[in-house]
Design an enzyme around this catalytic site. Structure first.
Site, PDB file in Angstrom:
ATOM      1  CG  ASN A  64      -1.994   1.060   1.257  1.00 38.64           C
ATOM      2  OD1 ASN A  64      -1.771   2.222   1.786  1.00 38.64           O
ATOM      3  ND2 ASN A  64      -3.098   0.630   0.817  1.00 38.64           N
ATOM      4  CB  CYS A  72       3.449 -10.594   5.099  1.00 36.88           C
ATOM      5  SG  CYS A  72       4.684  -9.541   5.737  1.00 36.88           S
ATOM      6  CD  GLU A  74       4.613 -15.065   5.151  1.00 35.04           C
ATOM      7  OE1 GLU A  74       4.249 -13.929   4.488  1.00 35.04           O
ATOM      8  OE2 GLU A  74       5.948 -15.319   5.023  1.00 35.04           O
TER       9      GLU A  74
HETATM   10  N1  THU Z   1       6.918  -9.936   2.817  1.00 27.92           N
HETATM   11  C1  THU Z   1       5.899 -11.051   3.093  1.00 27.92           C
HETATM   12  O1  THU Z   1       4.788 -11.239   2.198  1.00 27.92           O
HETATM   13  N2  THU Z   1       6.343 -12.104   3.705  1.00 27.92           N
HETATM   14  C2  THU Z   1       7.427 -12.189   4.614  1.00 27.92           C
HETATM   15  O2  THU Z   1       7.449 -13.268   5.568  1.00 27.92           O
HETATM   16  C3  THU Z   1       8.314 -11.152   4.595  1.00 27.92           C
HETATM   17  C4  THU Z   1       8.110  -9.979   3.576  1.00 27.92           C
HETATM   18  C5  THU Z   1       6.528  -9.137   1.919  1.00 27.92           C
HETATM   19  C6  THU Z   1       6.216  -7.686   2.671  1.00 27.92           C
HETATM   20  C7  THU Z   1       6.662  -6.821   1.595  1.00 27.92           C
HETATM   21  O3  THU Z   1       5.325  -6.445   0.665  1.00 27.92           O
HETATM   22  C8  THU Z   1       7.688  -7.380   0.848  1.00 27.92           C
HETATM   23  O4  THU Z   1       7.820  -8.793   1.167  1.00 27.92           O
HETATM   24  C9  THU Z   1       9.061  -6.760   1.008  1.00 27.92           C
HETATM   25  O5  THU Z   1       9.550  -6.819   2.548  1.00 27.92           O
END
Ligand code: THU
Length: 157
Positions: A64, A72, A74
């Protein structure tokens, strides 16, 4: 003074060593990376959660313009699973990521601290370990629980 250790065992597997169900989950997590909305980081993460009712829920990171409002992969998957199937238990989760070059990361990506805490709650609700598959381009790390990712966790609820 006493000391004690907190340890985790991680198994490293090639794709050919996965069970068919594990491979399905891994492939769904990989596919989910293509639904990531990450115009800021260009880091695409996908997650696939297997529930005890047989459903598999996927999620991808959603960023965003107000950066902290993003989520994230997860947590997008686990909160959707909880909202769609409140009575189902989590059985396993696979997490895959593609880097800024668009390629799957060689070294499996491990969830951030906030996601570990969020996932742990669903593991406690399930009452047994939720298998974790961390997906790299050519290898997969397997752990038998979320707790292994978050030893010595906050569980006072
Ligand atoms: N991110 C995830 O989706 N999962 C994680 O466990 C670590 C980071 C995403 C958050 C952000 O959109 C991008 O990865 C870079 O940090």
């Amino acid at each position: 003074m006493k000391t004690f250790e907190v340890k985790a065992t991680v198994e490293e597997l090639s794709y050919s060593e996965l069970t068919p169900k594990e491979l399905e989950l891994v492939n769904l997590a990989r596919e989910a990376t293509f639904r990531s909305y990450s115009p800021y980081s260009h880091f695409r993460v996908g997650a696939a959660i297997l529930l005890d009712n047989g459903e598999i829920i996927t999620g991808a990171n959603q960023e965003n313009a107000a950066y902290p409002s993003g989520t994230c992969a997860e947590r997008s998957a686990c909160y959707y699973a909880g909202a769609a199937y409140p009575d189902a238990k989590f059985r396993a989760i696979a997490i895959a990521a593609r880097g800024t070059d668009g390629e799957f990361v060689p070294e499996p990506c491990s969830p951030c601290g906030a996601c570990r805490q969020a996932l742990l709650q669903y593991e406690l609700l399930a009452g047994e370990g939720v298998k974790v598959l961390l997906v790299g381009a050519e290898k997969v790390y397997r752990l038998d629980s979320i707790r292994a990712l978050l030893p010595f966790a906050f569980t006072e609820f």
